[in-house]
Design an enzyme around this catalytic site. Structure first.
Site, PDB file in Angstrom:
ATOM      1  N   GLY A   3      -1.092   1.022   2.283  1.00 56.15           N
ATOM      2  CA  GLY A   3      -0.700   0.968   0.879  1.00 56.15           C
ATOM      3  C   GLY A   3      -0.803  -0.460   0.388  1.00 56.15           C
ATOM      4  O   GLY A   3      -1.255  -0.740  -0.711  1.00 56.15           O
TER       5      GLY A   3
ATOM      6  N   GLU B  19       0.739  -7.422   3.389  1.00 55.17           N
ATOM      7  CA  GLU B  19       1.521  -8.510   2.804  1.00 55.17           C
ATOM      8  C   GLU B  19       0.988  -9.886   3.126  1.00 55.17           C
ATOM      9  O   GLU B  19       1.753 -10.801   3.459  1.00 55.17           O
ATOM     10  CB  GLU B  19       2.972  -8.391   3.275  1.00 55.17           C
ATOM     11  CG  GLU B  19       3.209  -8.607   4.765  1.00 55.17           C
ATOM     12  CD  GLU B  19       3.028  -7.398   5.661  1.00 55.17           C
ATOM     13  OE1 GLU B  19       3.396  -7.471   6.838  1.00 55.17           O
ATOM     14  OE2 GLU B  19       2.505  -6.369   5.174  1.00 55.17           O
TER      15      GLU B  19
ATOM     16  N   GLU C 152       5.892  -5.162  -0.515  1.00 53.36           N
ATOM     17  CA  GLU C 152       5.056  -6.273  -0.043  1.00 53.36           C
ATOM     18  C   GLU C 152       5.659  -7.610  -0.454  1.00 53.36           C
ATOM     19  O   GLU C 152       5.611  -8.588   0.307  1.00 53.36           O
ATOM     20  CB  GLU C 152       3.625  -6.127  -0.576  1.00 53.36           C
ATOM     21  CG  GLU C 152       2.990  -4.756  -0.394  1.00 53.36           C
ATOM     22  CD  GLU C 152       3.095  -4.204   1.019  1.00 53.36           C
ATOM     23  OE1 GLU C 152       3.127  -4.993   1.979  1.00 53.36           O
ATOM     24  OE2 GLU C 152       3.155  -2.969   1.158  1.00 53.36           O
TER      25      GLU C 152
ATOM     26  N   HIS D 125       8.276  -8.757   1.904  1.00 51.62           N
ATOM     27  CA  HIS D 125       7.763  -9.364   3.136  1.00 51.62           C
ATOM     28  C   HIS D 125       7.618 -10.881   3.005  1.00 51.62           C
ATOM     29  O   HIS D 125       7.489 -11.574   4.027  1.00 51.62           O
ATOM     30  CB  HIS D 125       6.400  -8.773   3.490  1.00 51.62           C
ATOM     31  CG  HIS D 125       6.472  -7.538   4.326  1.00 51.62           C
ATOM     32  ND1 HIS D 125       7.121  -7.499   5.544  1.00 51.62           N
ATOM     33  CD2 HIS D 125       5.961  -6.288   4.137  1.00 51.62           C
ATOM     34  CE1 HIS D 125       7.007  -6.292   6.065  1.00 51.62           C
ATOM     35  NE2 HIS D 125       6.311  -5.533   5.238  1.00 51.62           N
TER      36      HIS D 125
ATOM     37  N   GLU E 210       9.991  -4.785   9.445  1.00 52.05           N
ATOM     38  CA  GLU E 210      10.008  -3.671   8.495  1.00 52.05           C
ATOM     39  C   GLU E 210      11.402  -3.172   8.123  1.00 52.05           C
ATOM     40  O   GLU E 210      11.628  -2.772   6.994  1.00 52.05           O
ATOM     41  CB  GLU E 210       9.165  -2.518   9.027  1.00 52.05           C
ATOM     42  CG  GLU E 210       7.680  -2.861   9.135  1.00 52.05           C
ATOM     43  CD  GLU E 210       7.044  -3.237   7.794  1.00 52.05           C
ATOM     44  OE1 GLU E 210       7.649  -2.991   6.744  1.00 52.05           O
ATOM     45  OE2 GLU E 210       5.930  -3.791   7.813  1.00 52.05           O
TER      46      GLU E 210
END
Length: 635
Positions: free
Chosen positions: A281, A284, A309, A312, A331
């Protein structure tokens, strides 16, 4: 192997990588086909122990090493754009097998080094055709005029881009000089970008990053400003759509993140819309997130997906897991940060609804694998030879989120926990850490909790969270989302009822429902499928907002519903969706649904994969082959 990282052969225990410099020329085979790189990588290394006689770099069989050499003492590594280190002293080198996903490049030094010695090593090489370098021919791009090359380093693929220290435990600054053909533009994950004459682009990243975040795109791409420190990049035919979708949107996400987690250290935050084959998707990469064009829904309904993102930027890029067995640190904290940002901007109800969608994905994953599967632990044991990519699943994201939420629950005060997150980022910025480092700091920051022994509460022990597979021992309260969940659940119940009341169904207006409320509704319908005969057709006709959506999240669920209900009349929509994109999160569930469906669906799976395989990323190709029971022939 590198200290603590079974997925790396590099000499991280014997040398500190201080700077990395790439000097590469990009070429495309006529007539606009496969791309290749030729040039060198230069590494500035400081010796960490006496008698070091060789340097081992992570590489890949697709990388053709032409020479290795040592620069004269005092040579620069190229960080200022200089690339004349003087005459190189040739070094003997040998490539040896390491794992299915890479090789080990052993370089013999002319004489053993002493701790503290600094050397500049240069490796000349050619690359192309490896799993970390994807090249799309003109027909696979949106513009369909020039080919496009991009790298994807996560988690261990950049060793086919350049030989180096490919472990997240090692961070360094980097610079690059990239020469491209006429009419092409190069973009990298770097703070400074300079277009020089002769189609040459210079890049500098003065902040230390792990190698998997070094990223390159070369293609017919242009940019447009969408905020005070943001621009979008895309092929010319997509740039207006990208600008319309994100103009004025990104800055609010960034400033909210800064308020919660501290300064944004990467200066710019750009978004590059990748070709449809991009498997993630988003990726980052610092300064420039690579995203799927699936986000261009046309109505900004998926614009907030980049909040993950952006998060991140603090968790993953600034504070990084030391090895891939601790991926939850990247994550789990990022999922928590993403949901803190969305709570601040959109409110608790919206965030809880989105989190409920994530929890459903975790439930689906654990039902598929069985809760006791060893990958359903937060701390995963990655044995030598095991590809970290094969351990990728929902657990580090959603179970990781639950663990961070539990740590916040123990504190019992959101403001105090937000302050802890800022302190955590400040403590470990530009470092790579393990769960032990993170949890030791947590207990040090909250001595009253350490005194209470919160790490050993029966059933909720930190050790159990990390090392026992299964469903999270603690689930955060998502009840604020019920205002949005309840209507969605009620509507789903109406549709699954054998004597469904169309009057009641039509009375429920979904025109104002946002993406995640519609997704929640469709997930409930999917759970309860197959529906009574004729209901999918009625639903399709009543809700063109869903059945004809361009929003990829809705298209995914609708395709799954069509397959589970054997609604053959709309199977073309399944095929069209798979032809339109190659995102892993969308592609794999649909193939799984087809394989477990009717004979017609299974035949469609084989035929569709045969037609779309060339446009898929190599990792996605291999996953689909496994689902279809085909030989993966893994690179």
């Amino acid at each position: 192997m590198a200290a603590g990282d079974a997925a790396s052969a590099c000499s991280a225990d014997a040398f500190q990588l201080r700077h990395l410099h790439l000097a590469l020329r990009v070429a495309f085979d006529p007539p606009g086909g496969s791309g290749r790189l030729q040039g060198s990588v230069r590494l500035q290394l400081t010796c960490l122990r006496d008698h070091a006689a060789e340097v081992v770099l992570d590489s890949h069989p697709s990388v053709q090493v032409e020479s290795a050499g040592l620069a004269p003492p005092g040579s620069r590594c190229g960080g200022d754009g200089s690339e004349e280190p003087g005459e190189l002293r040739p070094l003997a080198f040998q490539s040896r097998p390491f794992a299915t996903y890479g090789s080990a490049l052993h370089i013999t030094l002319p004489e053993p080094l002493t701790c503290g010695d600094t050397v500049v090593l240069e490796v000349a090489y050619r690359a192309g055709g490896g799993p970390g370098i994807s090249c799309l021919d003109v027909h696979q791009t949106a513009q369909k005029e020039r080919p496009l090359l991009y790298t994807s380093g996560f988690p261990v693929l950049n060793r086919s881009f350049f030989p180096g220290f490919h472990t997240p435990a090692v961070k360094s600054t980097y610079s690059a000089r990239i020469q491209v053909p006429d009419g092409f533009t190069a973009v990298m994950s770097a703070i400074t970008w300079e277009n020089k004459k002769d189609n040459t682009f210079l890049f500098k990243m003065p902040q230390p990053i792990p190698s998997y975040l070094v990223a390159l795109v070369v293609g017919d791409i242009v940019s447009a400003e969408v905020g005070p420190r943001s621009r979008v990049w895309a092929e010319p035919c997509l740039i207006e759509a990208a600008k319309k979708e994100y103009n004025g949107v990104i800055e609010e996400f960034l400033t909210t993140g800064e308020k919660l987690f501290g300064p944004y250290v990467w200066e710019r935050y750009d978004v590059l819309f990748m070709p449809p084959s991009f498997p993630f998707g988003g990726m980052e990469n610092p300064c420039i997130t690579f995203v799927t064009p699936c986000l261009l829904a046309g109505d900004r309904s998926l614009a907030d997906v980049i909040i993950h993102e952006i998060s991140h930027s603090w968790f993953g890029n600034l504070v990084t897991n030391a090895h891939w067995g601790e991926f939850w640190l990247n994550e789990g904290f990022t999922m928590y940060a993403q949901r803190r940002i969305t709570t601040e901007i959109y409110g608790a109800a919206y965030t809880c609804l989105e989190a409920a969608t994530g929890r459903a994905l975790l439930r689906q994953h654990m039902d598929n694998t069985g809760e006791d599967h060893p990958l359903n632990k937060l701390r995963v044991s990655i044995e030598p030879g095991v590809d970290p990519e094969d351990t990728y699943n929902e657990t580090p994201y959603e179970k990781g989120y639950c663990f961070v939420s539990y740590l916040a629950h123990l504190v019992g005060d959101q403001i105090k926990f937000d302050a802890f997150l800022q302190a955590y980022v400040n403590q470990f910025k530009f470092q790579s850490i393990t769960a032990d480092d993170a949890l030791e700091f947590y207990l040090k920051y909250f001595p009253e909790l350490k005194k209470k022994g919160v790490d050993t509460i029966p059933g909720f022990e930190f050790d159990r969270w990390l090392n026992t597979p299964g469903w999270p021992p603690y689930l955060p309260d998502l009840s604020p989302g019920e205002a949005l969940m309840k209507p969605a659940e009620k509507l789903a119940e109406l549709w699954v009822s054998p004597d469904h009341n169309m009057e009641s169904i039509k009375a429920m207006d979904i025109s104002a429902w946002k993406t995640f409320q519609l997704v929640y509704f469709l997930d409930k319908v999917l759970e309860k499928s197959p529906l009574p005969d004729g209901n999918v057709e009625k639903m399709s006709n009543l809700y063109p907002k869903i059945s004809r959506a361009q929003n990829a999240e809705l298209r995914l669920r609708w395709c799954q519903i069509l397959l589970k209900n054997n609604h053959y009349a709309e199977f073309d929509k399944v095929k069209d969706f798979l032809h339109s994109q190659g995102k892993q999160k969308y592609t794999l569930p649909i193939y799984r649904a087809m394989v477990s469906g009717s004979e017609t669906a299974r035949a469609m799976a084989v035929k569709t994969f045969s037609a779309t395989e060339p446009q898929l990323h190599v990792n996605v190709q291999n996953y689909v082959k496994k689902i279809l029971g085909l030989n993966t022939g893994k690179n």
